[in-house]
Design an enzyme around this catalytic site. Structure first.
Site, mmCIF file in Angstrom:
data_model
loop_
_atom_site.group_PDB
_atom_site.id
_atom_site.type_symbol
_atom_site.label_atom_id
_atom_site.label_comp_id
_atom_site.label_asym_id
_atom_site.label_seq_id
_atom_site.Cartn_x
_atom_site.Cartn_y
_atom_site.Cartn_z
ATOM 1 N N LYS A 209 0.842 -1.200 0.000
ATOM 2 C CA LYS A 209 0.000 0.000 0.000
ATOM 3 C C LYS A 209 0.878 1.251 0.000
ATOM 4 O O LYS A 209 0.695 2.149 -0.802
ATOM 5 C CB LYS A 209 -0.896 -0.047 1.239
ATOM 6 N N GLU A 215 10.574 -4.789 4.345
ATOM 7 C CA GLU A 215 10.604 -6.215 3.985
ATOM 8 C C GLU A 215 10.228 -6.395 2.513
ATOM 9 O O GLU A 215 10.927 -7.078 1.755
ATOM 10 C CB GLU A 215 9.605 -7.016 4.841
ATOM 11 N N GLY A 269 -4.875 -2.136 5.200
ATOM 12 C CA GLY A 269 -4.082 -3.283 4.728
ATOM 13 C C GLY A 269 -4.770 -4.613 4.982
ATOM 14 O O GLY A 269 -4.949 -5.432 4.071
ATOM 15 N N ARG A 270 -5.200 -4.825 6.218
ATOM 16 C CA ARG A 270 -5.787 -6.132 6.558
ATOM 17 C C ARG A 270 -7.199 -6.308 6.017
ATOM 18 O O ARG A 270 -7.815 -7.347 6.208
ATOM 19 C CB ARG A 270 -5.749 -6.349 8.078
ATOM 20 N N GLU A 355 -4.807 -7.031 15.140
ATOM 21 C CA GLU A 355 -4.294 -5.728 14.744
ATOM 22 C C GLU A 355 -5.412 -4.676 14.844
ATOM 23 O O GLU A 355 -5.153 -3.506 15.074
ATOM 24 C CB GLU A 355 -3.729 -5.778 13.319
ATOM 25 N N HIS A 386 -4.784 -33.085 17.722
ATOM 26 C CA HIS A 386 -3.671 -33.882 18.240
ATOM 27 C C HIS A 386 -2.550 -32.993 18.764
ATOM 28 O O HIS A 386 -1.440 -33.452 18.962
ATOM 29 C CB HIS A 386 -3.149 -34.817 17.143
ATOM 30 N N LYS A 514 9.500 -1.277 14.289
ATOM 31 C CA LYS A 514 10.042 -0.887 12.974
ATOM 32 C C LYS A 514 11.058 0.238 13.153
ATOM 33 O O LYS A 514 12.140 0.211 12.579
ATOM 34 C CB LYS A 514 8.910 -0.360 12.082
HETATM 35 C C1 G6Q Z 1 -2.606 -3.953 7.973
HETATM 36 C C2 G6Q Z 1 -1.381 -3.265 8.279
HETATM 37 C C3 G6Q Z 1 -0.127 -3.954 7.851
HETATM 38 C C4 G6Q Z 1 0.282 -3.681 6.414
HETATM 39 C C5 G6Q Z 1 1.720 -4.124 6.226
HETATM 40 C C6 G6Q Z 1 2.195 -3.910 4.812
HETATM 41 O O1 G6Q Z 1 -3.695 -3.511 8.169
HETATM 42 O O2 G6Q Z 1 -1.473 -1.974 7.808
HETATM 43 O O3 G6Q Z 1 -0.169 -5.341 8.052
HETATM 44 O O4 G6Q Z 1 -0.577 -4.318 5.532
HETATM 45 O O5 G6Q Z 1 2.540 -3.437 7.131
HETATM 46 O O6 G6Q Z 1 2.115 -2.574 4.471
HETATM 47 P P1 G6Q Z 1 2.263 -2.112 2.993
HETATM 48 O O7 G6Q Z 1 1.154 -2.702 2.208
HETATM 49 O O8 G6Q Z 1 2.221 -0.622 3.015
HETATM 50 O O9 G6Q Z 1 3.590 -2.638 2.504
#
Ligand code: G6Q
Length: 549
Positions: A209, A215, A269-270, A355, A386, A514
């Site tokens: 996003k 990463e 994001g989620r 989250e 199990h 972070k």
């Molecule tokens: C979700 C968070 C988080 C996000 C990641 C990746 O709601 O915002 O999990 O999706 O940190 O972020 P980017 O899509 O910006 O790389």
């Protein structure tokens, strides 16, 4: 969400506290014995999904009080506020419009006076065009080969949704297409995928996003270099696309913005699986199936928005969660999916829930005086029976669970599915009924055990029971059902956020680590800054530097 009375001071919160004392003494076994219609009374049917919540520590009165509490928290108004695009993510001053991504009737939804639907539809159309052209081999790799390996590079919300859903719908993948997911910064994650795929046949989808996540960008750079080393710089435009809200950073990274699929800051994001972030899924299963998933979610959205609380699956799920979390003090929640294809669902829900509602400051900026989101964990049945089910049945902590059971498997082989389903049903029954010491003793006697052994073992073999669970039964896990199920969980989390009065749509809790990682990174090789760290952190840095020498 505006200022509101403290939850603990609410009329129905207090009433629930007094009511809890009476319910705490009740045994579900007895409630079932007394009321033969209990299952029917506490079941909601929604299309091909049945939600049975009768195996909970509730009475009619409990549910009435919980619905009244929801009313007292202005839940209906809050639901409308979300659907109308109001800026309910107050800390980031954003609308929360994952529902717009699957607004299949296209009724306008306005953000700052602008209807967001035309842009959403344009991206869906672009996704269709592109996914079709990859699937049908029209959009080819640099050397003219069909792109058969789809590698999504993303993390968190830009990974878990498409990763979970691709696996959930694996039966719908095109025969010659395979999906891979790289999320972890651990080089092994990249290496494992790159060892398996052939550059000429691989499409990398960089999903971020913000397009600033270390990463994802590091993994994407590694994959880009690997591709360029194999096929040359000119190959990039045929092998890399981006999913992002950030055109500038996409261009800076070296992906043509023509190859970018946009989404917007009103999509968290989620909550972004339904957006361009779902491109890997759309390529694998085809846009038609992707849209069926949107249709399922849309159907659940309509249900959530219009059904009375008593018949509203997400509302009931959420209120039961509050009942256990805040009154019984059960701080953990299990999700058990009796479908191998849903094995990543608990991981996805873990992020969605933890989250969103892992917060301790309310929307007024006050410390909350009650507990908010529980710890979510789970796995695939029967595997987890199990492993951690010992604790679920006999541990000191009670873990309410959701059981998800498809009546029909995508792989009806021999007796497998009958055995799977009978296990699922047996587990929810066992959790509810338990086994008394007398029942345990009778079994031991029947098995011919001597009296002393019976007396000694009966306590170990008894189960307290009275352990709550919900059961979702589906006809089959198809794209539509998956969409509906995921939307139900999204709305559950939303409702709980409303009750707990937190902003479910920010995630500042992931920031501190972070920030510190960026400070620590240069210290792994360069100068140490002892004054900036505690002795443990400093010593860990030194130990790792030594091992790496
Ligand atoms: C979700 C968070 C988080 C996000 C990641 C990746 O709601 O915002 O999990 O999706 O940190 O972020 P980017 O899509 O910006 O790389």
């Amino acid at each position: 969400m505006g200022s509101r009375k403290n939850l603990c001071k609410m009329k129905y919160w207090k009433k629930l506290h007094s009511h809890f004392k009476a319910v705490d003494k009740l045994k579900m076994r007895d409630l079932f014995d007394k009321d033969k219609n209990r299952a029917e009374e506490f079941t909601i049917q929604f299309e091909n999904m049945t939600f049975d919540y009768s195996k909970n520590r509730i009475t009619d009165k409990t549910m009435r009080l919980l619905f009244d509490l929801a009313g007292e928290c202005n839940l209906s108004e809050k639901i409308e506020a979300m659907f109308k695009g109001e800026k309910i993510n107050i800390t980031e001053n954003r609308s929360v419009l994952h529902i717009a991504l699957r607004n299949r009737k296209n009724k306008p939804i306005y953000v700052d006076g602008k209807d967001v639907m035309p842009e959403i539809n344009a991206v869906l159309a672009k996704m269709k065009k592109f996914s079709d052209s990859v699937r049908f081999g029209e959009f080819k790799g640099h050397t003219g080969k069909k792109l058969k390996n789809i590698v999504n590079i993303g993390i968190g919300g830009s990974d878990l949704g498409p990763m979970m859903a691709s696996h959930a719908l694996q039966r719908y993948w095109a025969k010659d297409i395979k999906c891979y997911f790289i999320s972890n910064i651990d080089g092994t994650a990249c290496a494992q995928v790159l060892n398996e795929v052939n550059p000429e046949e691989t499409l990398f989808i960089v999903a971020s996003k913000t397009f600033t996540t270390i990463e994802t960008l590091t993994n994407a750079r590694t994959c880009r270099k690997w591709l360029v080393d194999e096929l040359g710089e000119h190959a990039v435009s045929k092998h890399f696309v981006a999913l992002s809200t950030n055109k500038e950073e996409v261009a800076k990274f070296g992906i043509d913005t023509e190859n970018m699929f946009e989404f917007w800051d009103f999509v968290g994001g989620r909550y972004s699986l339904w957006s361009a972030i779902g491109l890997s899924l759309a390529i694998a299963v085809g846009m038609e199936n992707f849209e069926k998933m949107l249709d399922g979610a849309y159907a659940m959205d309509k249900h959530f928005r219009s059904a009375a609380f008593e018949k509203n699956i997400p509302v009931v799920m959420a209120l039961l969660g509050v009942w256990y979390n805040n009154f019984f003090n059960y701080k953990r929640y299990g999700v058990i999916a009796y479908d191998q294809y849903l094995k990543y669902l608990p991981a996805y829900l873990q992020q969605l829930d933890m989250e969103s509602n892992g917060k301790s400051v309310d929307v007024n900026g006050e410390d909350v005086k009650y507990s908010t989101g529980p710890a979510i964990f789970g796995g695939a049945g029967t595997d987890v029976q199990h492993s951690f089910f010992q604790l679920i049945h006999q541990g000191t902590d009670v873990v309410p669970c959701d059981f998800i059971i498809p009546a029909i498997s995508h792989n009806e082989i021999g007796e497998h599915h009958e055995i799977l389903v009978s296990n699922a049903i047996a587990q929810v029954e066992a959790l509810m009924r338990g086994k008394t010491e007398k029942e345990a003793a009778d079994e031991l006697v029947k098995a011919g055990k001597p009296k002393g052994t019976v007396e000694f073992l009966k306590k170990f073999k008894a189960f307290s029971g009275n352990r709550p669970s919900n059961t979702f039964v589906f006809k089959k896990i198809d794209p539509y059902a998956l969409g509906a199920l995921l939307a139900a969980y999204e709305h559950k989390v939303f409702v709980q956020g409303v009750i707990w009065n937190v902003d479910s749509f920010d995630q500042f809790g992931v920031e501190l680590g972070k920030q510190l990682a960026l400070r620590i990174l240069p210290e792994l090789k360069g100068d140490l800054h002892p004054a900036e760290h505690d002795s443990s952190t400093l010593s860990l840095l030194k130990i790792i530097r030594n091992y790496r020498k």
